[in-house]
Design a protein around this motif. Structure first.
Motif, PDB file in Angstrom:
ATOM      1  N   GLY A 107      -2.889   4.602   1.269  1.00  0.00           N
ATOM      2  CA  GLY A 107      -1.921   5.631   1.615  1.00  0.00           C
ATOM      3  C   GLY A 107      -1.517   6.514   0.456  1.00  0.00           C
ATOM      4  O   GLY A 107      -1.988   6.371  -0.672  1.00  0.00           O
ATOM      5  N   GLY A 108      -0.597   7.413   0.753  1.00  0.00           N
ATOM      6  CA  GLY A 108      -0.094   8.348  -0.244  1.00  0.00           C
ATOM      7  C   GLY A 108       1.378   8.123  -0.520  1.00  0.00           C
ATOM      8  O   GLY A 108       2.076   7.455   0.254  1.00  0.00           O
ATOM      9  N   THR A 109       1.864   8.698  -1.601  1.00  0.00           N
ATOM     10  CA  THR A 109       3.281   8.587  -1.959  1.00  0.00           C
ATOM     11  C   THR A 109       3.932   9.964  -2.076  1.00  0.00           C
ATOM     12  O   THR A 109       5.031  10.080  -2.591  1.00  0.00           O
ATOM     13  N   SER A 110       3.238  10.984  -1.597  1.00  0.00           N
ATOM     14  CA  SER A 110       3.751  12.351  -1.727  1.00  0.00           C
ATOM     15  C   SER A 110       3.429  13.142  -0.468  1.00  0.00           C
ATOM     16  O   SER A 110       2.459  12.860   0.236  1.00  0.00           O
ATOM     17  N   TRP A 111       4.262  14.127  -0.177  1.00  0.00           N
ATOM     18  CA  TRP A 111       4.010  15.033   0.940  1.00  0.00           C
ATOM     19  C   TRP A 111       3.333  16.319   0.470  1.00  0.00           C
ATOM     20  O   TRP A 111       3.115  17.235   1.256  1.00  0.00           O
ATOM     21  N   ASN A 112       3.010  16.402  -0.806  1.00  0.00           N
ATOM     22  CA  ASN A 112       2.366  17.598  -1.332  1.00  0.00           C
ATOM     23  C   ASN A 112       0.924  17.699  -0.854  1.00  0.00           C
ATOM     24  O   ASN A 112       0.280  16.691  -0.559  1.00  0.00           O
ATOM     25  N   LYS A 113       0.430  18.905  -0.799  1.00  0.00           N
ATOM     26  CA  LYS A 113      -0.974  19.126  -0.453  1.00  0.00           C
ATOM     27  C   LYS A 113      -1.868  18.644  -1.597  1.00  0.00           C
ATOM     28  O   LYS A 113      -1.421  18.472  -2.719  1.00  0.00           O
ATOM     29  N   GLY A 114      -3.130  18.476  -1.299  1.00  0.00           N
ATOM     30  CA  GLY A 114      -4.063  18.048  -2.334  1.00  0.00           C
ATOM     31  C   GLY A 114      -4.313  16.553  -2.280  1.00  0.00           C
ATOM     32  O   GLY A 114      -4.002  15.874  -1.295  1.00  0.00           O
ATOM     33  N   LYS A 115      -4.883  16.023  -3.337  1.00  0.00           N
ATOM     34  CA  LYS A 115      -5.241  14.609  -3.414  1.00  0.00           C
ATOM     35  C   LYS A 115      -3.988  13.736  -3.374  1.00  0.00           C
ATOM     36  O   LYS A 115      -3.142  13.798  -4.264  1.00  0.00           O
ATOM     37  N   ARG A 116      -3.864  12.906  -2.352  1.00  0.00           N
ATOM     38  CA  ARG A 116      -2.677  12.070  -2.183  1.00  0.00           C
ATOM     39  C   ARG A 116      -3.022  10.582  -2.055  1.00  0.00           C
ATOM     40  O   ARG A 116      -2.139   9.740  -2.134  1.00  0.00           O
ATOM     41  N   HIS A 117      -4.289  10.285  -1.816  1.00  0.00           N
ATOM     42  CA  HIS A 117      -4.694   8.917  -1.504  1.00  0.00           C
ATOM     43  C   HIS A 117      -5.674   8.384  -2.554  1.00  0.00           C
ATOM     44  O   HIS A 117      -6.275   9.158  -3.291  1.00  0.00           O
ATOM     45  N   PRO A 118      -5.842   7.076  -2.604  1.00  0.00           N
ATOM     46  CA  PRO A 118      -6.649   6.479  -3.681  1.00  0.00           C
ATOM     47  C   PRO A 118      -8.149   6.678  -3.520  1.00  0.00           C
ATOM     48  O   PRO A 118      -8.647   6.973  -2.432  1.00  0.00           O
ATOM     49  N   VAL A 124     -15.584  -2.461  -4.575  1.00  0.00           N
ATOM     50  CA  VAL A 124     -14.177  -2.893  -4.569  1.00  0.00           C
ATOM     51  C   VAL A 124     -13.910  -3.777  -3.346  1.00  0.00           C
ATOM     52  O   VAL A 124     -14.437  -3.536  -2.263  1.00  0.00           O
ATOM     53  N   VAL A 125     -13.079  -4.809  -3.541  1.00  0.00           N
ATOM     54  CA  VAL A 125     -12.646  -5.679  -2.444  1.00  0.00           C
ATOM     55  C   VAL A 125     -11.128  -5.633  -2.378  1.00  0.00           C
ATOM     56  O   VAL A 125     -10.447  -5.860  -3.388  1.00  0.00           O
ATOM     57  N   VAL A 126     -10.590  -5.330  -1.185  1.00  0.00           N
ATOM     58  CA  VAL A 126      -9.140  -5.260  -1.001  1.00  0.00           C
ATOM     59  C   VAL A 126      -8.734  -6.307   0.023  1.00  0.00           C
ATOM     60  O   VAL A 126      -9.184  -6.287   1.166  1.00  0.00           O
ATOM     61  N   GLY A 127      -7.859  -7.240  -0.400  1.00  0.00           N
ATOM     62  CA  GLY A 127      -7.452  -8.352   0.449  1.00  0.00           C
ATOM     63  C   GLY A 127      -6.512  -7.949   1.570  1.00  0.00           C
ATOM     64  O   GLY A 127      -5.913  -6.861   1.564  1.00  0.00           O
ATOM     65  N   ALA A 128      -6.334  -8.860   2.523  1.00  0.00           N
ATOM     66  CA  ALA A 128      -5.530  -8.605   3.715  1.00  0.00           C
ATOM     67  C   ALA A 128      -4.105  -8.207   3.368  1.00  0.00           C
ATOM     68  O   ALA A 128      -3.456  -8.824   2.525  1.00  0.00           O
ATOM     69  N   GLY A 129      -3.625  -7.166   4.024  1.00  0.00           N
ATOM     70  CA  GLY A 129      -2.243  -6.743   3.872  1.00  0.00           C
ATOM     71  C   GLY A 129      -1.933  -5.949   2.630  1.00  0.00           C
ATOM     72  O   GLY A 129      -0.778  -5.545   2.428  1.00  0.00           O
ATOM     73  N   ALA A 130      -2.902  -5.691   1.780  1.00  0.00           N
ATOM     74  CA  ALA A 130      -2.645  -4.966   0.527  1.00  0.00           C
ATOM     75  C   ALA A 130      -2.358  -3.494   0.812  1.00  0.00           C
ATOM     76  O   ALA A 130      -2.900  -2.906   1.752  1.00  0.00           O
ATOM     77  N   LYS A 131      -1.513  -2.908  -0.016  1.00  0.00           N
ATOM     78  CA  LYS A 131      -1.179  -1.488   0.074  1.00  0.00           C
ATOM     79  C   LYS A 131      -1.576  -0.810  -1.232  1.00  0.00           C
ATOM     80  O   LYS A 131      -1.066  -1.155  -2.300  1.00  0.00           O
ATOM     81  N   VAL A 132      -2.482   0.142  -1.135  1.00  0.00           N
ATOM     82  CA  VAL A 132      -2.944   0.888  -2.308  1.00  0.00           C
ATOM     83  C   VAL A 132      -2.454   2.317  -2.109  1.00  0.00           C
ATOM     84  O   VAL A 132      -2.955   3.036  -1.245  1.00  0.00           O
ATOM     85  N   LEU A 133      -1.461   2.715  -2.911  1.00  0.00           N
ATOM     86  CA  LEU A 133      -0.710   3.932  -2.620  1.00  0.00           C
ATOM     87  C   LEU A 133      -0.729   4.904  -3.787  1.00  0.00           C
ATOM     88  O   LEU A 133      -0.210   4.604  -4.864  1.00  0.00           O
ATOM     89  N   GLY A 134      -1.327   6.066  -3.572  1.00  0.00           N
ATOM     90  CA  GLY A 134      -1.309   7.101  -4.594  1.00  0.00           C
ATOM     91  C   GLY A 134      -2.680   7.631  -4.943  1.00  0.00           C
ATOM     92  O   GLY A 134      -3.702   7.014  -4.629  1.00  0.00           O
ATOM     93  N   PRO A 135      -2.737   8.772  -5.641  1.00  0.00           N
ATOM     94  CA  PRO A 135      -4.011   9.438  -5.960  1.00  0.00           C
ATOM     95  C   PRO A 135      -4.635   8.936  -7.251  1.00  0.00           C
ATOM     96  O   PRO A 135      -4.844   9.693  -8.200  1.00  0.00           O
ATOM     97  N   PHE A 136      -4.929   7.663  -7.335  1.00  0.00           N
ATOM     98  CA  PHE A 136      -5.528   7.089  -8.537  1.00  0.00           C
ATOM     99  C   PHE A 136      -6.839   6.399  -8.163  1.00  0.00           C
ATOM    100  O   PHE A 136      -7.217   6.351  -6.980  1.00  0.00           O
ATOM    101  N   THR A 137      -7.517   5.845  -9.166  1.00  0.00           N
ATOM    102  CA  THR A 137      -8.831   5.234  -8.940  1.00  0.00           C
ATOM    103  C   THR A 137      -8.772   3.729  -9.146  1.00  0.00           C
ATOM    104  O   THR A 137      -8.184   3.243 -10.109  1.00  0.00           O
ATOM    105  N   VAL A 138      -9.378   3.011  -8.220  1.00  0.00           N
ATOM    106  CA  VAL A 138      -9.610   1.572  -8.371  1.00  0.00           C
ATOM    107  C   VAL A 138     -11.062   1.431  -8.816  1.00  0.00           C
ATOM    108  O   VAL A 138     -11.975   1.790  -8.075  1.00  0.00           O
TER     109      VAL A 138
END
Length: 258
Positions: A107-118, A124-138
């Motif tokens: 998900g995102g943490t901003s209502w601004n236009k442009g890159k908002r999600h990771p 990459v492996v993301v476990g159950a229930g995890a929240k990855v929030l913001g325009p950054f890189t894993v």
């Protein structure tokens, strides 16, 4: 297209031991259906058919319980295990051979236009229930633990756990051996939870054991110096650590995890 579909089916066999045959995977894996419907929706989105793309995406959500915005970019051999409750935002980017478990939010943490999600790089492996929030890189090959909330970049090959997400660094083997030796003197294992499941309490105890080790070494040096000066101060015995004093701790560790 058929080649990509075969590749998707094979990726299920590679990562889910419950998969028995291709027909079962083809008909009973909602993650696979969600990915295929997303490809249709994404093609419509790129072609400018925004409303129709959202309609296909919404149908996929209704059918599978997995919500993928048609604008999201997804690589090859993407595997969604179980999948119910997964949400992937519009500007999310997913590389090849990525695995998501149920309840994950990109998900995102901003209502601004442009890159908002990771952005999730390859493997990459993301476990159950995890929240990855913001325009950054894993980074490639990174792992995110179940129910973690990650709001900043994760380096390649690292593991992030907890709320907020913290990067777990592998301990030095020599340091671990020292900690284990001190722990055995106390009659319990500070790492009963296992090295593959880092626990904040176990880590805190580990740092305490490091401190005890350092104090022991310093006292040993001071005693040698005092003895050389003719003092018998260090002849006094230290209080004994009795195993029965730690029986309650050991009993707790021996209980099965429910």
């Amino acid at each position: 297209m058929l080649e990509r579909m075969r590749e998707d089916i094979q990726s299920v066999f590679h990562r889910d031991p419950a998969a028995r045959n291709a027909f079962e995977v083809l008909t009973c894996y909602p993650g696979l259906h969600a990915i295929w419907l997303h490809r249709i929706a994404h093609a419509l989105w790129v072609a400018g058919w925004k409303w129709l793309a959202r309609l296909v995406s919404n149908f996929g959500r209704w059918l599978t319980g997995i919500e993928i915005h048609p604008g999201a970019k997804i690589g090859r051999r993407f595997f969604i295990d179980h999948g119910m409750g997964i949400v992937i935002g519009e500007t999310a980017e997913i590389g090849d051979d990525v695995t998501l478990y149920q309840g994950v939010t990109l998900g995102g943490t901003s209502w601004n236009k442009g890159k908002r999600h990771p952005t999730l790089e390859d493997g990459v492996v993301v476990g159950a229930g995890a929240k990855v929030l913001g325009p950054f890189t894993v980074g490639a090959g990174a792992k995110i633990g179940s129910n973690a909330v990650v709001t900043k970049a994760v380096p390649a090959g690292a593991t992030a756990v907890g709320i907020p997400g913290r990067i777990i660094v592998k301990a030095d083997p020599e340091q671990e051996a020292k900690r284990q030796a001190i722990a055995e003197r106390f009659g319990f294992d500070a790492y009963g939870v296992g090295q593959d499941m880092p626990d904040p309490v176990a880590r805190a105890i580990g740092h305490l054991l490091d401190h005890v080790q350092a104090v022991d070494e310093r006292l040993d040096g001071m005693c040698k110096a005092l003895t050389a000066l003719g003092s018998d101060y260090c002849a006094k015995a230290l209080p004994e650590l009795r195993e029965e004093d730690f029986a309650g701790v050991k009993d707790e560790e021996s209980k099965p995890v429910s």
